[in-house]
Design a protein around this motif. Structure first.
Motif, PDB file in Angstrom:
ATOM      1  N   THR A  73      32.042   0.692  28.280  1.00 33.52           N
ATOM      2  CA  THR A  73      31.815   1.675  29.328  1.00 33.52           C
ATOM      3  C   THR A  73      32.322   3.036  28.861  1.00 33.52           C
ATOM      4  O   THR A  73      33.097   3.119  27.906  1.00 33.52           O
ATOM      5  CB  THR A  73      32.539   1.266  30.613  1.00 33.52           C
ATOM      6  N   CYS A  74      31.905   4.082  29.535  1.00 36.29           N
ATOM      7  CA  CYS A  74      32.307   5.424  29.111  1.00 36.29           C
ATOM      8  C   CYS A  74      33.828   5.596  29.086  1.00 36.29           C
ATOM      9  O   CYS A  74      34.379   6.053  28.080  1.00 36.29           O
ATOM     10  CB  CYS A  74      31.657   6.469  30.015  1.00 36.29           C
ATOM     11  N   PRO A  75      34.564   5.223  30.155  1.00 33.39           N
ATOM     12  CA  PRO A  75      36.023   5.385  30.092  1.00 33.39           C
ATOM     13  C   PRO A  75      36.661   4.581  28.960  1.00 33.39           C
ATOM     14  O   PRO A  75      37.578   5.063  28.288  1.00 33.39           O
ATOM     15  CB  PRO A  75      36.497   4.907  31.467  1.00 33.39           C
ATOM     16  N   ARG A  76      36.184   3.357  28.750  1.00 31.20           N
ATOM     17  CA  ARG A  76      36.792   2.544  27.701  1.00 31.20           C
ATOM     18  C   ARG A  76      36.433   3.063  26.312  1.00 31.20           C
ATOM     19  O   ARG A  76      37.237   2.959  25.384  1.00 31.20           O
ATOM     20  CB  ARG A  76      36.393   1.080  27.864  1.00 31.20           C
ATOM     21  N   LEU A  77      35.252   3.614  26.147  1.00 34.16           N
ATOM     22  CA  LEU A  77      34.909   4.224  24.861  1.00 34.16           C
ATOM     23  C   LEU A  77      35.799   5.437  24.601  1.00 34.16           C
ATOM     24  O   LEU A  77      36.261   5.645  23.474  1.00 34.16           O
ATOM     25  CB  LEU A  77      33.438   4.639  24.837  1.00 34.16           C
ATOM     26  N   GLN A  78      36.048   6.237  25.608  1.00 35.66           N
ATOM     27  CA  GLN A  78      36.902   7.404  25.449  1.00 35.66           C
ATOM     28  C   GLN A  78      38.293   7.009  24.962  1.00 35.66           C
ATOM     29  O   GLN A  78      38.844   7.601  24.032  1.00 35.66           O
ATOM     30  CB  GLN A  78      36.997   8.164  26.777  1.00 35.66           C
ATOM     31  N   ARG A  79      38.847   5.985  25.578  1.00 34.90           N
ATOM     32  CA  ARG A  79      40.198   5.566  25.208  1.00 34.90           C
ATOM     33  C   ARG A  79      40.211   4.852  23.859  1.00 34.90           C
ATOM     34  O   ARG A  79      41.166   5.003  23.088  1.00 34.90           O
ATOM     35  CB  ARG A  79      40.783   4.687  26.305  1.00 34.90           C
ATOM     36  N   THR A  80      39.162   4.124  23.546  1.00 36.51           N
ATOM     37  CA  THR A  80      39.064   3.508  22.227  1.00 36.51           C
ATOM     38  C   THR A  80      38.995   4.580  21.149  1.00 36.51           C
ATOM     39  O   THR A  80      39.624   4.468  20.089  1.00 36.51           O
ATOM     40  CB  THR A  80      37.818   2.603  22.151  1.00 36.51           C
ATOM     41  N   ALA A  81      38.243   5.641  21.412  1.00 36.15           N
ATOM     42  CA  ALA A  81      38.164   6.749  20.456  1.00 36.15           C
ATOM     43  C   ALA A  81      39.523   7.405  20.268  1.00 36.15           C
ATOM     44  O   ALA A  81      39.900   7.772  19.142  1.00 36.15           O
ATOM     45  CB  ALA A  81      37.137   7.773  20.940  1.00 36.15           C
ATOM     46  N   ALA A  82      40.280   7.551  21.358  1.00 38.11           N
ATOM     47  CA  ALA A  82      41.610   8.142  21.249  1.00 38.11           C
ATOM     48  C   ALA A  82      42.520   7.281  20.378  1.00 38.11           C
ATOM     49  O   ALA A  82      43.285   7.790  19.552  1.00 38.11           O
ATOM     50  CB  ALA A  82      42.211   8.327  22.642  1.00 38.11           C
ATOM     51  N   TRP A  83      42.425   5.962  20.535  1.00 42.88           N
ATOM     52  CA  TRP A  83      43.222   5.073  19.691  1.00 42.88           C
ATOM     53  C   TRP A  83      42.840   5.233  18.223  1.00 42.88           C
ATOM     54  O   TRP A  83      43.704   5.265  17.333  1.00 42.88           O
ATOM     55  CB  TRP A  83      43.026   3.616  20.112  1.00 42.88           C
ATOM     56  N   ILE A  84      41.543   5.305  17.945  1.00 42.26           N
ATOM     57  CA  ILE A  84      41.092   5.436  16.561  1.00 42.26           C
ATOM     58  C   ILE A  84      41.609   6.727  15.948  1.00 42.26           C
ATOM     59  O   ILE A  84      42.081   6.748  14.800  1.00 42.26           O
ATOM     60  CB  ILE A  84      39.556   5.361  16.497  1.00 42.26           C
ATOM     61  N   VAL A  85      41.564   7.820  16.697  1.00 43.68           N
ATOM     62  CA  VAL A  85      42.101   9.081  16.203  1.00 43.68           C
ATOM     63  C   VAL A  85      43.591   8.943  15.912  1.00 43.68           C
ATOM     64  O   VAL A  85      44.084   9.363  14.852  1.00 43.68           O
ATOM     65  CB  VAL A  85      41.851  10.210  17.222  1.00 43.68           C
ATOM     66  N   TRP A  86      44.318   8.343  16.855  1.00 41.99           N
ATOM     67  CA  TRP A  86      45.771   8.221  16.684  1.00 41.99           C
ATOM     68  C   TRP A  86      46.104   7.405  15.438  1.00 41.99           C
ATOM     69  O   TRP A  86      46.982   7.778  14.654  1.00 41.99           O
ATOM     70  CB  TRP A  86      46.390   7.572  17.923  1.00 41.99           C
ATOM     71  N   PHE A  87      45.396   6.310  15.234  1.00 45.22           N
ATOM     72  CA  PHE A  87      45.680   5.483  14.067  1.00 45.22           C
ATOM     73  C   PHE A  87      45.300   6.186  12.769  1.00 45.22           C
ATOM     74  O   PHE A  87      45.943   5.985  11.731  1.00 45.22           O
ATOM     75  CB  PHE A  87      44.957   4.143  14.167  1.00 45.22           C
ATOM     76  N   HIS A  88      44.268   6.996  12.799  1.00 47.75           N
ATOM     77  CA  HIS A  88      43.921   7.754  11.602  1.00 47.75           C
ATOM     78  C   HIS A  88      45.054   8.707  11.236  1.00 47.75           C
ATOM     79  O   HIS A  88      45.424   8.829  10.062  1.00 47.75           O
ATOM     80  CB  HIS A  88      42.637   8.554  11.828  1.00 47.75           C
ATOM     81  N   VAL A  89      45.597   9.397  12.229  1.00 53.29           N
ATOM     82  CA  VAL A  89      46.703  10.314  11.954  1.00 53.29           C
ATOM     83  C   VAL A  89      47.910   9.538  11.442  1.00 53.29           C
ATOM     84  O   VAL A  89      48.584   9.944  10.482  1.00 53.29           O
ATOM     85  CB  VAL A  89      47.053  11.124  13.219  1.00 53.29           C
ATOM     86  N   LEU A  90      48.215   8.419  12.085  1.00 54.92           N
ATOM     87  CA  LEU A  90      49.331   7.595  11.636  1.00 54.92           C
ATOM     88  C   LEU A  90      49.111   7.100  10.210  1.00 54.92           C
ATOM     89  O   LEU A  90      50.037   7.094   9.385  1.00 54.92           O
ATOM     90  CB  LEU A  90      49.501   6.407  12.576  1.00 54.92           C
ATOM     91  N   ASP A  91      47.887   6.696   9.902  1.00 60.18           N
ATOM     92  CA  ASP A  91      47.588   6.180   8.575  1.00 60.18           C
ATOM     93  C   ASP A  91      47.797   7.247   7.515  1.00 60.18           C
ATOM     94  O   ASP A  91      48.266   6.965   6.406  1.00 60.18           O
ATOM     95  CB  ASP A  91      46.148   5.657   8.540  1.00 60.18           C
ATOM     96  N   ASP A  92      47.460   8.496   7.843  1.00 65.46           N
ATOM     97  CA  ASP A  92      47.728   9.588   6.920  1.00 65.46           C
ATOM     98  C   ASP A  92      49.216   9.676   6.606  1.00 65.46           C
ATOM     99  O   ASP A  92      49.612   9.917   5.466  1.00 65.46           O
ATOM    100  CB  ASP A  92      47.246  10.913   7.509  1.00 65.46           C
ATOM    101  N   ARG A  93      50.043   9.497   7.633  1.00 68.92           N
ATOM    102  CA  ARG A  93      51.481   9.585   7.429  1.00 68.92           C
ATOM    103  C   ARG A  93      51.986   8.409   6.596  1.00 68.92           C
ATOM    104  O   ARG A  93      52.887   8.567   5.788  1.00 68.92           O
ATOM    105  CB  ARG A  93      52.205   9.616   8.779  1.00 68.92           C
ATOM    106  N   CYS A  94      51.402   7.226   6.788  1.00 71.83           N
ATOM    107  CA  CYS A  94      51.806   6.066   5.986  1.00 71.83           C
ATOM    108  C   CYS A  94      51.409   6.234   4.526  1.00 71.83           C
ATOM    109  O   CYS A  94      52.134   5.836   3.614  1.00 71.83           O
ATOM    110  CB  CYS A  94      51.188   4.791   6.552  1.00 71.83           C
ATOM    111  N   ARG A  95      50.250   6.822   4.309  1.00 68.60           N
ATOM    112  CA  ARG A  95      49.757   6.989   2.941  1.00 68.60           C
ATOM    113  C   ARG A  95      50.430   8.147   2.225  1.00 68.60           C
ATOM    114  O   ARG A  95      50.482   8.184   0.994  1.00 68.60           O
ATOM    115  CB  ARG A  95      48.236   7.208   2.951  1.00 68.60           C
TER     116      ARG A  95
END
Length: 321
Positions: A73-95
Motif C-alpha cells: 500500500t502507499c503508506p507501507r511503501l513510503q515507510r519501506t522506502a525510508a527504511w531502505i534509505v536509512w540502511f543505505h546510509v548506515l551501510d556507508d558508515r559500516c563500509r
C-alpha cells in the motif's frame, strides 16, 4: 541491503531501459513515496546540503523500494522506502568507518527501537533521529514478536556490525511489513523456513550484476515452494496458510525486484568501484565534496536571516521544510 542489497543505487540518473517494465513490476505509488522520502530525509537531517539533496534524488532509492515492494500500500511503501534509505546510509558508515561510530552513538542505536512503544533517549545524531522516526511509523502496525525480532538484529549490529547479515535479515522482516502479513510462530518453526531464510540471505547479499544471481533466485523459489508445501502438510490453520502464501509471494517479488533493479539501473555511477565492486552512495557529501559526518551531533540551526522584503527568512534556513 543487503536489507538492503549489497549493491547501491547509482549516483547518476538511470539509463533508459531497453524495454518497459512488466505491468505490476513497479509500484504505482512510487511518486507519493518519492515525495514522502524527499521530505523525510530533510526533516530528520540525513540530508544536510543542497548538493546532497540533488544527489539523493538522482540516486532514486525510492525506485528500489518500488521494485522490491510493488504491491505494498502507499503508506507501507513510503515507510519501506525510508527504511531502505536509512540502511543505505548506515551501510556507508559500516563500509567507511572513521573510528568515531561508538563515540557518536553508533552502539546506542538499539535504544531507539523501543519494543513496548515507550520513549527513546534524546537523539544526538541524524542517524538516531531518523531511526527513531521510522520505527515510530512502522512498529505500531506489527506484533510484539515482530518488534522483538527486528530490534534483536540491531542489538546484534551494535555488538558485531555484521553488515550483510543484518541487511538480509532486516529485508526478511520488512517483507512482512510491506505485504501486511506476519508469519505465525508455527510456520517459522518449520525446518523449511530455515531453508527459505538461508536462500533469501544468499539472494539479498549478492551483487545483482553477477551471473550466479539467477541461480540464487531459483534456489529461493525452490525453497519457498518447499516451505508452502510443508506448511500445508503440517496442517496449519487457514489464516496461517494465507500468511505463508502472501509472504512467499511478497518475498519472491522482493528478490525479483532486487535483480530487476540491477538490470534496469545497475550499480553504474559516477564513483569508481572499490575492490569487490562496491560503489559508495555518497549521499552525505556537501557542496565542497567534503564528507559530512552523519554520526557527529548536528549543529544548532542558525538564526533566521532578516528579510528585506518583510519576511522572516526562508523555511529551510529556519530548520523547517
Amino acid at each position: 541491503m543487503s536489507l538492503v542489497p549489497s549493491y547501491r543505487p547509482p549516483v547518476t540518473d538511470l539509463p533508459e531501459p531497453e524495454s518497459e517494465p512488466e505491468p505490476g513490476r513497479v509500484s504505482p505509488h512510487i511518486d507519493e513515496a518519492a515525495a514522502f522520502t524527499d521530505r523525510w530525509v530533510r526533516r530528520t537531517g540525513l540530508i544536510q546540503s543542497f548538493s546532497a539533496q540533488r544527489r539523493f534524488r538522482r540516486a532514486r532509492c525510492v525506485d528500489l523500494a518500488a521494485w522490491v515492494a510493488p504491491q505494498a500500500t502507499c503508506p507501507r511503501l513510503q515507510r519501506t522506502a525510508a527504511w531502505i534509505v536509512w540502511f543505505h546510509v548506515l551501510d556507508d558508515r559500516c563500509r567507511h568507518p572513521r573510528g568515531e561510530e561508538y563515540a557518536f552513538g553508533f552502539g546506542a542505536l538499539p535504544d531507539f527501537l523501543p519494543t513496548d512503544g515507550g520513549p527513546t533517549p534524546p537523539a544526538r545524531t541524524a542517524l538516531q533521529r531518523a531511526l527513531a522516526d521510522v520505527w515510530r511509523m512502522t512498529a505500531p502496525a506489527m506484533s510484539p514478536a515482530w518488534r522483538e525480532r527486528f530490534a534483536a538484529r540491531f542489538r546484534e549490529l551494535a555488538d558485531r556490525r555484521p553488515r550483510d547479515a543484518l541487511a538480509a535479515g532486516s529485508a526478511l522482516d520488512l517483507v512482512e511489513y510491506a505485504c501486511g502479513y506476519e508469519l505465525p510462530p508455527s510456520a517459522r518453526e518449520l525446518a523449511s523456513f530455515r531453508a527459505v531464510s538461508g536462500a533469501a540471505s544468499a539472494v539479498l547479499s549478492r551483487d545483482g550484476t553477477e551471473p550466479e544471481a539467477e541461480e540464487f533466485r531459483d534456489a529461493l523459489r525452490d525453497a519457498l515452494h518447499g516451505f508452502t508445501a510443508d506448511a500445508a502438510r503440517a496442517g496449519l490453520p487457514p489464516a496461517a496458510l494465507s500468511a505463508v502464501s502472501a509472504y512467499a509471494h511478497a518475498l519472491t517479488l522482493w528478490a525479483d525486484g532486487r535483480l530487476a533493479w540491477a538490470l534496469h539501473g545497475g550499480p553504474a555511477g559516477a564513483a569508481a568501484p572499490e575492490p569487490g565492486g562496491h560503489r559508495p552512495l555518497l549521499l552525505a557529501d556537501d557542496v565542497t565534496g567534503v564528507p559530512v559526518d552523519l554520526l557527529r551531533p548536528r549543529r544548532p540551526a542558525p538564526p533566521p536571516v532578516p528579510s528585506t522584503s518583510g519576511g522572516a527568512g526562508t523555511a529551510l534556513h529556519r530548520g523547517r521544510e
